[in-house]
Scaffold this motif. Structure first.
Motif, PDB file in Angstrom:
ATOM      1  N   ASN A 108      57.567  -3.645   4.996  1.00 52.34           N
ATOM      2  CA  ASN A 108      56.910  -3.812   3.721  1.00 52.34           C
ATOM      3  C   ASN A 108      57.276  -2.656   2.875  1.00 52.34           C
ATOM      4  O   ASN A 108      57.149  -1.427   3.561  1.00 52.34           O
ATOM      5  CB  ASN A 108      55.509  -4.052   3.855  1.00 52.34           C
ATOM      6  CG  ASN A 108      54.545  -3.262   4.646  1.00 52.34           C
ATOM      7  OD1 ASN A 108      54.546  -3.110   5.732  1.00 52.34           O
ATOM      8  ND2 ASN A 108      54.127  -2.299   3.484  1.00 52.34           N
ATOM      9  N   TYR A 109      57.509  -2.727   1.769  1.00 53.72           N
ATOM     10  CA  TYR A 109      57.870  -1.682   0.622  1.00 53.72           C
ATOM     11  C   TYR A 109      56.777  -0.866   0.473  1.00 53.72           C
ATOM     12  O   TYR A 109      55.546  -1.323   0.091  1.00 53.72           O
ATOM     13  CB  TYR A 109      58.524  -2.278  -0.483  1.00 53.72           C
ATOM     14  CG  TYR A 109      58.482  -1.461  -1.744  1.00 53.72           C
ATOM     15  CD1 TYR A 109      59.551  -0.455  -1.519  1.00 53.72           C
ATOM     16  CD2 TYR A 109      58.062  -1.681  -2.732  1.00 53.72           C
ATOM     17  CE1 TYR A 109      59.793   0.401  -2.803  1.00 53.72           C
ATOM     18  CE2 TYR A 109      58.038  -0.706  -3.961  1.00 53.72           C
ATOM     19  CZ  TYR A 109      58.958   0.295  -4.030  1.00 53.72           C
ATOM     20  OH  TYR A 109      59.339   1.292  -4.935  1.00 53.72           O
ATOM     21  N   VAL A 110      56.864   0.521   0.476  1.00 49.53           N
ATOM     22  CA  VAL A 110      55.694   1.442   0.099  1.00 49.53           C
ATOM     23  C   VAL A 110      56.086   2.602  -1.071  1.00 49.53           C
ATOM     24  O   VAL A 110      56.965   3.118  -0.863  1.00 49.53           O
ATOM     25  CB  VAL A 110      55.390   2.197   1.429  1.00 49.53           C
ATOM     26  CG1 VAL A 110      54.228   3.365   1.055  1.00 49.53           C
ATOM     27  CG2 VAL A 110      55.019   1.430   2.486  1.00 49.53           C
ATOM     28  N   GLU A 111      55.511   2.122  -2.300  1.00 55.37           N
ATOM     29  CA  GLU A 111      56.173   2.826  -3.509  1.00 55.37           C
ATOM     30  C   GLU A 111      55.269   3.963  -3.641  1.00 55.37           C
ATOM     31  O   GLU A 111      54.056   4.249  -3.772  1.00 55.37           O
ATOM     32  CB  GLU A 111      56.163   1.894  -4.569  1.00 55.37           C
ATOM     33  CG  GLU A 111      56.527   2.655  -5.891  1.00 55.37           C
ATOM     34  CD  GLU A 111      56.919   1.934  -7.047  1.00 55.37           C
ATOM     35  OE1 GLU A 111      57.741   2.331  -7.931  1.00 55.37           O
ATOM     36  OE2 GLU A 111      56.464   0.706  -7.088  1.00 55.37           O
ATOM     37  N   ARG A 112      55.767   5.084  -3.697  1.00 54.18           N
ATOM     38  CA  ARG A 112      55.177   6.705  -3.669  1.00 54.18           C
ATOM     39  C   ARG A 112      55.923   7.182  -5.155  1.00 54.18           C
ATOM     40  O   ARG A 112      55.909   6.546  -6.184  1.00 54.18           O
ATOM     41  CB  ARG A 112      55.340   7.425  -2.747  1.00 54.18           C
ATOM     42  CG  ARG A 112      54.539   6.727  -1.280  1.00 54.18           C
ATOM     43  CD  ARG A 112      54.211   7.749  -0.126  1.00 54.18           C
ATOM     44  NE  ARG A 112      53.539   7.100   0.767  1.00 54.18           N
ATOM     45  CZ  ARG A 112      54.118   6.534   1.976  1.00 54.18           C
ATOM     46  NH1 ARG A 112      55.329   7.145   2.048  1.00 54.18           N
ATOM     47  NH2 ARG A 112      53.403   5.962   2.952  1.00 54.18           N
ATOM     48  N   PHE A 113      56.435   8.201  -5.064  1.00 58.69           N
ATOM     49  CA  PHE A 113      56.851   9.142  -6.450  1.00 58.69           C
ATOM     50  C   PHE A 113      58.183   9.709  -6.266  1.00 58.69           C
ATOM     51  O   PHE A 113      58.590  10.241  -7.026  1.00 58.69           O
ATOM     52  CB  PHE A 113      55.870  10.269  -6.693  1.00 58.69           C
ATOM     53  CG  PHE A 113      54.445   9.542  -6.792  1.00 58.69           C
ATOM     54  CD1 PHE A 113      54.074   9.016  -7.920  1.00 58.69           C
ATOM     55  CD2 PHE A 113      53.468   9.935  -5.895  1.00 58.69           C
ATOM     56  CE1 PHE A 113      52.769   8.632  -8.156  1.00 58.69           C
ATOM     57  CE2 PHE A 113      52.221   9.338  -6.002  1.00 58.69           C
ATOM     58  CZ  PHE A 113      51.980   8.678  -7.163  1.00 58.69           C
ATOM     59  N   SER A 114      59.134   9.343  -5.002  1.00 58.39           N
ATOM     60  CA  SER A 114      60.378   9.932  -5.012  1.00 58.39           C
ATOM     61  C   SER A 114      61.549   9.189  -5.739  1.00 58.39           C
ATOM     62  O   SER A 114      62.432   9.353  -5.844  1.00 58.39           O
ATOM     63  CB  SER A 114      60.857  10.247  -3.601  1.00 58.39           C
ATOM     64  OG  SER A 114      61.025   8.936  -2.841  1.00 58.39           O
TER      65      SER A 114
END
Length: 339
Positions: free
Chosen positions: A332-338
């Motif tokens: 599953n996709y994990v969106e952070r800040f990069s």
């Protein structure tokens, strides 16, 4: 089936000498040249010691799970046992085996087993099962396959054994598409080659190519970085690219370790992430949430992969029979800040 007599004849030594090599008997002196001849003969003839032959030919299984002897071949980087991805899978394997009272009999790396002496001595005794985290070269794989009745692989792509993992190709497509949807048209790839030493065999790289071609985006060879899964090599190659002043606006890194190594190089070269270069990784190792900036990635259920592999191996040892199974766990996709 080869015999110890045939091994002795091919190596031009006595049967007793072959036995001493197999049993690591150091009571009698033996030259390294003699030992090498015996090991070569064993591998050429695919000789299986009598005890292991008898075990493999019988249809009996351990009467209780507690008596099963299980080994593990661990994939490691050039720096050794430091890849948190495989360490997490190993933790899942060990945790599950311990629920039934089993500790791994050994944990070996591919590099160690490339030494013929280590390969022969490791598999000279009876083994009920093996967790294989590296596809190995064909010679070593077939040598082991003849000696171990039950093998479960982790992303090995071997068709004749059970295999557990995630869809590398699809995740390569998804990760690249994420960058495309963010508006990036210049996207590079960072990864490593496997046993074949050819990056083109990497499913994640193939996924990247598919997504780029489907979107009609150009692929620049200088933006394809094969760092052999080595962080230092990744930093050096990205650093060289940064100094050329010709780099893309985004990178898909096929592992979180490589993504963070690349971000280190961008930081050193005062290139802001994601303002100037976006980076997405793959695996969601624990430290990725603490990188600067925290890494956008795809979560791979690492410990669960180990758990499923251990359970499948135990079921095989207890007598479960079927065609080789390929078990694909979801990511599953994990969106952070990069990005």
């Amino acid at each position: 089936m080869s015999t110890i007599r045939e091994v002795a004849k091919l190596a031009n030594v006595s049967i007793a000498t072959v036995s001493r090599v197999l049993n690591q008997d150091t009571k009698y002196k033996m030259t390294e040249e003699t030992k090498a001849r015996v090991l070569d003969a064993i591998t050429q003839l695919n000789y299986v010691p009598t005890k292991a032959q008898h075990r493999k030919s019988s249809n009996t299984f351990p009467t209780t799970e507690l008596t099963a002897k299980i080994g593990c071949i661990l994939r490691v980087t050039k720096k050794g046992y430091n890849d948190p991805y495989y360490m997490s899978i190993l933790a899942g394997v060990e945790k599950q085996l311990r629920t039934v009272g089993i500790d791994l009999a050994f944990i070996k790396s591919t590099a160690v087993l490339n030494d013929k002496n280590s390969l022969v001595t490791t598999f000279s005794d009876t083994l009920d099962g093996l967790i294989l985290m590296d596809p190995l070269n064909d010679d070593n794989y077939h040598f082991i396959k003849k000696r171990v009745p039950h093998i479960v692989g982790i992303d090995t792509l071997r068709d004749d054994i059970d295999d557990v993992g995630y869809d590398h190709l699809q995740n390569g497509i998804l990760a690249t598409n994420h960058l495309i949807k963010k508006g990036h048209k210049e996207i590079g790839f960072i990864g490593g080659s496997g046993e074949s030493q050819d990056l083109k065999d990497s499913k994640r790289y193939q996924g990247y190519l598919i997504a780029m071609h489907k979107a009609g985006l150009p692929i620049h060879n200088e933006w394809i970085i094969d760092c052999n899964w080595n962080e230092d090599e990744c930093v050096a190659k990205v650093d060289e690219l940064c100094k050329s002043n010709h780099y893309p606006t985004a990178f898909f890194a096929a592992s979180d370790l490589m993504a963070m190594a690349a971000m280190k190089s961008f930081y050193t070269n005062q290139i802001p992430v994601p303002k100037r270069v976006a980076v997405i990784g793959m695996s969601d190792i624990e430290m990725s949430q603490y990188s600067n900036p925290p890494l956008t990635t795809f979560h791979v259920p690492k410990e669960e992969i180990g758990t499923v592999a251990a359970n499948l191996l135990l079921s095989r040892i207890k007598g479960y029979q079927s065609l080789p199974q390929k078990i694909i766990l979801p990511t599953n996709y994990v969106e952070r800040f990069s990005t």
